[in-house]
Scaffold this motif. Structure first.
Motif, PDB file in Angstrom:
ATOM      1  N   VAL A  49      70.057  41.556 -15.232  1.00 39.43           N
ATOM      2  CA  VAL A  49      70.395  40.357 -14.479  1.00 39.43           C
ATOM      3  C   VAL A  49      69.288  40.123 -13.452  1.00 39.43           C
ATOM      4  O   VAL A  49      69.123  40.915 -12.526  1.00 39.43           O
ATOM      5  N   LYS A  51      68.285  38.393 -10.492  1.00 34.91           N
ATOM      6  CA  LYS A  51      69.090  37.744  -9.448  1.00 34.91           C
ATOM      7  C   LYS A  51      68.305  36.826  -8.523  1.00 34.91           C
ATOM      8  O   LYS A  51      68.863  35.906  -7.946  1.00 34.91           O
ATOM      9  N   ASN A  56      65.441  26.872 -11.237  1.00 33.53           N
ATOM     10  CA  ASN A  56      66.463  26.772 -12.291  1.00 33.53           C
ATOM     11  C   ASN A  56      66.726  25.287 -12.546  1.00 33.53           C
ATOM     12  O   ASN A  56      67.815  24.780 -12.301  1.00 33.53           O
ATOM     13  N   ASN A  59      69.798  23.987 -14.573  1.00 33.60           N
ATOM     14  CA  ASN A  59      70.883  24.971 -14.389  1.00 33.60           C
ATOM     15  C   ASN A  59      71.328  25.653 -15.680  1.00 33.60           C
ATOM     16  O   ASN A  59      72.510  25.921 -15.867  1.00 33.60           O
ATOM     17  N   ASN A  62      71.920  31.586 -15.782  1.00 35.41           N
ATOM     18  CA  ASN A  62      73.040  32.078 -14.980  1.00 35.41           C
ATOM     19  C   ASN A  62      72.609  33.359 -14.275  1.00 35.41           C
ATOM     20  O   ASN A  62      72.421  34.392 -14.926  1.00 35.41           O
ATOM     21  N   SER A  63      72.453  33.302 -12.955  1.00 34.18           N
ATOM     22  CA  SER A  63      71.980  34.465 -12.192  1.00 34.18           C
ATOM     23  C   SER A  63      73.063  35.529 -12.002  1.00 34.18           C
ATOM     24  O   SER A  63      72.778  36.597 -11.477  1.00 34.18           O
ATOM     25  N   HIS A  64      74.287  35.267 -12.425  1.00 34.05           N
ATOM     26  CA  HIS A  64      75.355  36.265 -12.352  1.00 34.05           C
ATOM     27  C   HIS A  64      75.418  37.105 -13.627  1.00 34.05           C
ATOM     28  O   HIS A  64      75.804  38.274 -13.582  1.00 34.05           O
ATOM     29  N   THR A  65      75.022  36.519 -14.753  1.00 26.83           N
ATOM     30  CA  THR A  65      75.068  37.241 -16.035  1.00 26.83           C
ATOM     31  C   THR A  65      73.679  37.572 -16.562  1.00 26.83           C
ATOM     32  O   THR A  65      73.544  38.420 -17.440  1.00 26.83           O
TER      33      THR A  65
END
Length: 158
Positions: A49, A51, A56, A59, A62-65
């Motif tokens: 990931v 972070k 982006n 969009n 996805n910086s969470h996944t």
């Protein structure tokens, strides 16, 4: 025959509309942005990931996944850089929809830092997912210098 002309015209107009309304898509992120971080080693592949997102646009990252999801069908280009240190192997594999595509891997036998990189252009369908996995047994290091990065962008819609 009139219905076929109508359907063909509708299809053509839809394609023109979609090509005009396609967002620009590009992202770039590093593993860590604020502190030193070492990930690994693990006995299995682990998703990475990234972070610290620098950009982006659209969009799609996805910086969470750590995953990128294609918003439109098209040709996309991805690049990734991995950094390791202290005689440990550094490696990551780019994954498309669960399948390994390309790997970047380097191992030094001495106490030196190592880095490896790779890139690929892929035809993606809407909803295809691309992400990186840490190679099993490998380490990846990053700090405020942002050595380990993952980037991608839409070259053109199809």
């Amino acid at each position: 025959i009139c219905i076929y002309i109508y359907i063909y015209t509708l299809f053509t107009l839809t394609r023109v509309f979609l090509s005009l309304s396609v967002k620009r898509v590009a992202f770039s992120a590093s593993l860590s942005g604020t502190d030193a971080q070492t990930i690994g080693p693990f006995d299995t592949y682990m998703p990475l990931v990234f972070k610290h997102v620098v950009s982006n646009i659209g969009n799609a990252y996805n910086s969470h996944t750590g995953s990128f999801t294609a918003p439109v069908r098209g040709a996309y280009h991805f690049e990734f850089y991995v950094f390791g240190h202290h005689s440990h192997p550094a490696g990551a594999v780019l994954v498309k929809n669960g399948e390994h595509v390309f790997i970047a891997y380097e191992h030094s036998s001495g106490p030196h830092s190592v880095s490896s990189s790779n890139g690929v252009t892929l035809l993606l369908e809407v909803g295809d997912v691309v992400f990186l996995r840490l190679w099993n047994g490998a380490w990846i290091y990053d700090n405020t210098n942002r050595h380990s990065t993952f980037s991608g962008h839409l070259l053109f819609p199809m």
